[in-house]
Design an enzyme around this catalytic site. Structure first.
Site, PDB file in Angstrom:
ATOM      1  N   ALA A 172       1.540 -17.520   9.673  1.00 60.13           N
ATOM      2  CA  ALA A 172       2.566 -16.982   8.782  1.00 60.13           C
ATOM      3  C   ALA A 172       3.969 -17.343   9.242  1.00 60.13           C
ATOM      4  O   ALA A 172       4.832 -17.717   8.438  1.00 60.13           O
ATOM      5  CB  ALA A 172       2.401 -15.470   8.687  1.00 60.13           C
ATOM      6  N   LYS A 219     -13.397 -17.796  13.487  1.00 61.85           N
ATOM      7  CA  LYS A 219     -12.442 -18.419  14.406  1.00 61.85           C
ATOM      8  C   LYS A 219     -11.564 -17.384  15.113  1.00 61.85           C
ATOM      9  O   LYS A 219     -11.015 -17.650  16.183  1.00 61.85           O
ATOM     10  CB  LYS A 219     -11.591 -19.466  13.675  1.00 61.85           C
ATOM     11  CG  LYS A 219     -10.612 -18.880  12.669  1.00 61.85           C
ATOM     12  CD  LYS A 219      -9.180 -19.001  13.127  1.00 61.85           C
ATOM     13  CE  LYS A 219      -8.225 -17.974  12.599  1.00 61.85           C
ATOM     14  NZ  LYS A 219      -8.363 -17.328  11.350  1.00 61.85           N
ATOM     15  N   ARG A 277       0.807  -1.215   0.000  1.00 65.54           N
ATOM     16  CA  ARG A 277       0.000   0.000   0.000  1.00 65.54           C
ATOM     17  C   ARG A 277       0.844   1.270   0.000  1.00 65.54           C
ATOM     18  O   ARG A 277       0.584   2.204  -0.734  1.00 65.54           O
ATOM     19  CB  ARG A 277      -0.927  -0.013   1.217  1.00 65.54           C
ATOM     20  CG  ARG A 277      -1.991   1.060   1.203  1.00 65.54           C
ATOM     21  CD  ARG A 277      -3.031   0.757   2.248  1.00 65.54           C
ATOM     22  NE  ARG A 277      -2.430   0.644   3.559  1.00 65.54           N
ATOM     23  CZ  ARG A 277      -2.484   1.599   4.486  1.00 65.54           C
ATOM     24  NH1 ARG A 277      -3.122   2.718   4.263  1.00 65.54           N
ATOM     25  NH2 ARG A 277      -1.918   1.429   5.663  1.00 65.54           N
TER      26      ARG A 277
END
Lengths: 339, 562
Positions: free
Chosen positions: A140, A191, A26
């Protein structure tokens, strides 16, 4: 790949093993830094990853696009990307949050008509129809370290699933498929707040039994909310539901889990969000799901307690105690009254 | 822009022998063999071994034997049993050794498939004869004019003067665009389905707006009426036998549609399948035939010449009537199937289904207008198209239709993808049904009347409410008028936002609007669906029918304004 957060980067690296990847972030500063460092937070960037300076580059050069940006900014990004997309594109997102058309600081009710999943946002804002999503136990940090993991790619279109699998599958990254994209998206979103609650209970040292209790009942709560929104239960029992739940609810490296952990240490929500450099989707999800459960009159004690802890200063210990004593009679009742 | 049709428009292709449907009929041999080839190709793409093919034939034979023994019609050809007995013998004669391995060119099973296809095709195929078409066109004109121009009966003070057919059968739509694009493209009309009259009205409209004739599937049972059969089989109708549900037959019907669309013949089918039982606009469509438009368009794109391909446009059509003669039977069916044991059926001689002839004779004396709204032209994905016929997506952007059928820039056939596109098309058509539904005075008052009556009994379910005696559900006129006024305003607002169309009378002062509605609604039912009682209250003598007519305006979320 659109988004250079830790998950986006982990996925980009996986994709780069077999494909050339064009990455967009971005802010130009972030992009420049990635390009200069050839690394993101100590993680080397694969040599097959190239950098795009504009969304136009992405739209014009890529057939398959993975948008991985926080849900609160997802729509805005899609609006900007939209002029460069056409029906030949395929988009597979990995954002686990809702898009809402109300101001979360000031609203009356939230129902199904107020919320959109990310695939619905893509459909609304672009000319693309072949859309998929990626969800599952994908921390990750572990993917980064090259540890084995699996994901589910969901789409109404088989060709999207197949293409997604072909581009991302590797010996250490297994891929499953599903046509129930709405269910899979919901499982991935819901979740997150269960992970916050589990982080809190872990921080309070209430033991493994209590944690298992919370996760199991959390699962039931997710299914009830999901059904009210029009999903079936299957997706919740798969990789994106139970799979992701187990991973995020046992790992301090999950952002949502760590929010709960820090709450248990007495930190205030405002301070936690301020100090985090990436968004924990669960925080926003709690506000939305609480409102949804009220609208559809669903018994959802976990979301209510966590909401009161985070926004109404209910002491965490008191809230968790309430949850642990919550009366229940039938186990796994959600399997029996499948509608 | 919705234009109102003033006069019958000239045919867009003046020479009938230039019409694709004529060419199709003239080139029948090639047309049929193309369907056959496509069908065999599809069967072989799903079935690979002799054993599987043999199993499939076994199932076909079984279902045909059930049909012959349990659902035989007088109109069935006399050699039906004989034919299937031969098929059975041939199947039995196949040696076990011939059931091994992949299907070969001289497969005995495949030979049987060919025989079955040939027989079915001979039955299905329609003809198109210009002479017959011109004759039918004249008769249908006379018929429809009669229907609509019948002198006002003495019950209806509202109509003092004779109106022209254009005033009584109001056709609105983007007529100029449809005609212009229709010259080059294939148009598939997909109307809502409320009444047996719909087919006749559609035939009339197609001629009136000047489109070349369409192919359409008509129930085989209609062909047992000799005169009708002679007519229809020479007008391009193909025969569909609802009793035959075996895989070969269903595949053939679909391919018949696909190939005729590919060859440019305009099509017509009622995607709701059968007449709407509840009186609601269709929400779920039958995807089988709808999907043939996607398939045909993909084939046309794939085999394009010099970068150009023929386009297929879908034209949603909403038929609005003040009354549906079969309404009693339809709503009865609906309540029976939804209410199960909660619904207690009353003895009602009028609820039996009407015979077509009786139906038309009755209708001849009817005196209400019809409004037919043609929706926007859609591509096979459900996008609207601009004046040049280019697809425009929901964001108002031009999109290249070809791209929907490519992957990584390469053209690729994908049946599962096309099934999804068919669903997208379905949603788009349904949306247009609602936005191009024309609210009639009778729809509005039935809607308000029913909701208002029902609201007084919030604790009763639909079935218990319907059983209440009529005096219990009376509503005072003033309250009714006020509610009609409220809801009318909301519909006007919806209309401004492009969510519904309004007939002229909706703009009348509310009192007159109610009068118009009462005079027109369900005039030929033997009980008044809604009327003003002697004491001046609004009552319904038949709440089931009131519910039926109310459903037409349902689905716009206006209950709370009643």
């Amino acid at each position: 790949m659109i988004g250079a957060g830790s998950f986006g980067m982990a996925i980009a690296n996986l994709l780069a093993e077999k494909n050339q990847v064009l990455l967009f972030a971005r802010t130009p500063e972030k992009l420049l830094k990635l390009e200069a460092d050839k690394a993101n937070k100590n993680q080397a960037i694969h040599e097959n990853i190239f950098f795009a300076s504009t969304l136009k580059d992405i739209g014009e050069n890529c057939d398959l696009i993975f948008p991985v940006v926080p849900s609160a900014r997802f729509r805005e990004m899609m609006v900007n990307l939209s002029p460069f997309l056409h029906p030949g594109h395929i988009l597979i997102h990995a954002t686990k949050g809702f898009d809402v058309d109300v101001d979360l600081e000031n609203f009356y009710t939230i129902s199904r008509s107020n919320i959109k999943t990310m695939s619905e946002v893509i459909r609304e804002e672009t000319s693309v129809v072949r859309i998929g999503c990626l969800a599952g136990p994908n921390l990750a940090s572990e993917i980064k370290e090259g540890k084995p993991a699996a994901t589910v790619i969901a789409s109404k279109f088989d060709e999207v699933i197949e293409l997604g699998q072909k581009t991302i599958r590797s010996v250490r990254f297994q891929t499953y498929g599903s046509n129930d994209i709405f269910g899979i998206e919901l499982a991935g979103v819901l979740k997150n707040y269960i992970a916050i609650a589990t982080g809190a209970i872990t921080g309070l040292n209430l033991g493994e039994n209590a944690r298992a209790l919370l996760i199991t009942r959390g699962m039931a709560e997710m299914i009830y909310i999901g059904r009210a929104l029009g999903a079936t239960s299957e997706a919740f029992l798969g990789m994106a539901g139970i799979g992701d739940l187990i991973a995020t609810c046992s790992s301090p490296s999950s952002r949502n889990f760590s929010v709960g952990l820090r709450l248990s240490k007495g930190e205030k929500l405002a301070d936690i969000t301020k100090s985090m450099n990436e968004v924990a989707e669960g925080i926003r999800t709690i506000q939305i799901v609480k409102a949804l459960s009220e609208y559809y009159q669903i018994t959802a004690p976990i979301v209510h307690v966590m909401y009161r802890v985070m926004y109404e200063n209910l002491p965490l210990e008191k809230g968790i105690k309430f949850l642990m004593r919550y009366p229940a009679y039938i186990d796994a009742e959600y399997m029996k009254n499948e509608s | 822009m919705q234009e109102i049709l003033k006069t019958t428009l000239a045919p867009i292709i003046p020479d009938i022998t230039e019409w694709p449907i004529y060419k199709l009929s003239a080139d029948k041999e090639a047309f049929l063999s193309e369907i056959k080839e496509l069908t065999i190709l599809k069967i072989r793409s799903k079935i690979h071994t002799e054993k599987e093919l043999n199993d499939m034939l076994g199932k076909v034979l079984y279902s045909e034997r059930i049909r012959l023994t349990q659902k035989a019609w007088k109109a069935d050809p006399s050699d039906e049993r004989e034919f299937w007995a031969t098929i059975k013998n041939e199947l039995l004669n196949i040696e076990a050794s011939e059931l091994q391995g992949e299907i070969t060119a001289d497969s005995p099973n495949l030979k049987i498939v060919h025989q079955i296809i040939d027989r079915y095709l001979a039955e299905i195929v329609g003809n198109f004869k210009p002479g017959m078409y011109n004759f039918a066109r004249k008769s249908i004109n006379v018929l429809v004019s009669k229907i609509l121009n019948a002198a006002p009966g003495n019950r209806f003070r509202f109509w003092k003067t004779q109106k022209t057919i254009g005033e009584k059968l109001i056709i609105t739509g983007e007529l100029e665009k449809i005609r212009r694009l229709g010259k080059e493209a294939t148009i598939v009309l997909v109307p809502t389905h409320f009444s047996n009259l719909d087919s006749i009205i559609m035939g009339y409209i197609i001629d009136r707006i000047g489109l070349p004739a369409v192919t359409y599937g008509a129930g085989l049972n209609l062909f047992s009426i000799k005169l009708l059969s002679y007519f229809m089989s020479n007008l391009g109708a193909f025969k569909v036998d609802r009793r035959k549900k075996n895989s070969i037959y269903l595949e053939l019907i679909k391919n018949y549609s696909t190939v005729s669309l590919q060859r440019g013949a305009n099509g017509l089918f009622f995607p709701g399948g059968t007449r709407s039982r509840s009186g609601n606009l269709e929400k779920n469509l039958k995807l089988g035939l709808l999907g043939t438009t996607v398939e045909a368009q993909r084939n046309l794109i794939e085999h394009q010449v010099d970068g150009a391909y023929k386009k297929i446009y879908i034209l949603p059509v909403v038929l609005n009537y003040h009354f549906v003669l079969e309404a009693s039977g339809l709503i009865e069916d609906y309540l029976k199937s939804t209410g199960k044991d909660k619904y207690i059926r009353e003895n009602d001689a009028y609820s039996t289904s009407y015979k077509i002839v009786k139906f038309i004779t009755k209708f001849l004396f009817a005196n209400s207008e019809m409004v037919i709204s043609l929706g926007p032209l859609l591509d096979v994905i459900g996008n609207e198209v601009d004046d040049e016929g280019v697809s425009i997506d929901h964001l108002g952007r031009k999109v290249d239709l070809k791209e929907y059928f490519t992957l990584n820039g390469n053209f690729k056939t994908d049946i599962q993808r096309e099934n999804e596109y068919t669903r997208m098309l379905e949603r788009s058509i349904v949306e247009k049904y609602y936005t191009h539904n024309t609210l009639l005075s009778s729809d509005l008052i039935a809607y308000v009347g029913f909701v208002k009556m029902k609201n007084r009994f919030p604790h009763l379910d639909l079935y218990a409410f319907l059983r209440l005696p009529e005096e219990d559900t009376e509503i005072p006129y003033d309250a009714f008028e006020k509610a009609v006024d409220n809801v009318k305003e909301k519909f006007i607002e919806l209309n401004k936002n492009g969510k519904i169309l309004l007939s002229e009378e909706i703009k009348l002062p509310t009192k007159q609007l109610i009068e118009h509605g009462l005079a027109n609604m369900g005039v030929y039912h033997h009980k008044s669906v809604l009327k003003i009682s002697e004491s001046g209250n609004v009552i319904s003598e038949d709440k089931k029918l009131l519910f039926y007519y109310h459903n037409r305006a349902d689905g716009y979320q206006l209950e709370k304004y009643v």
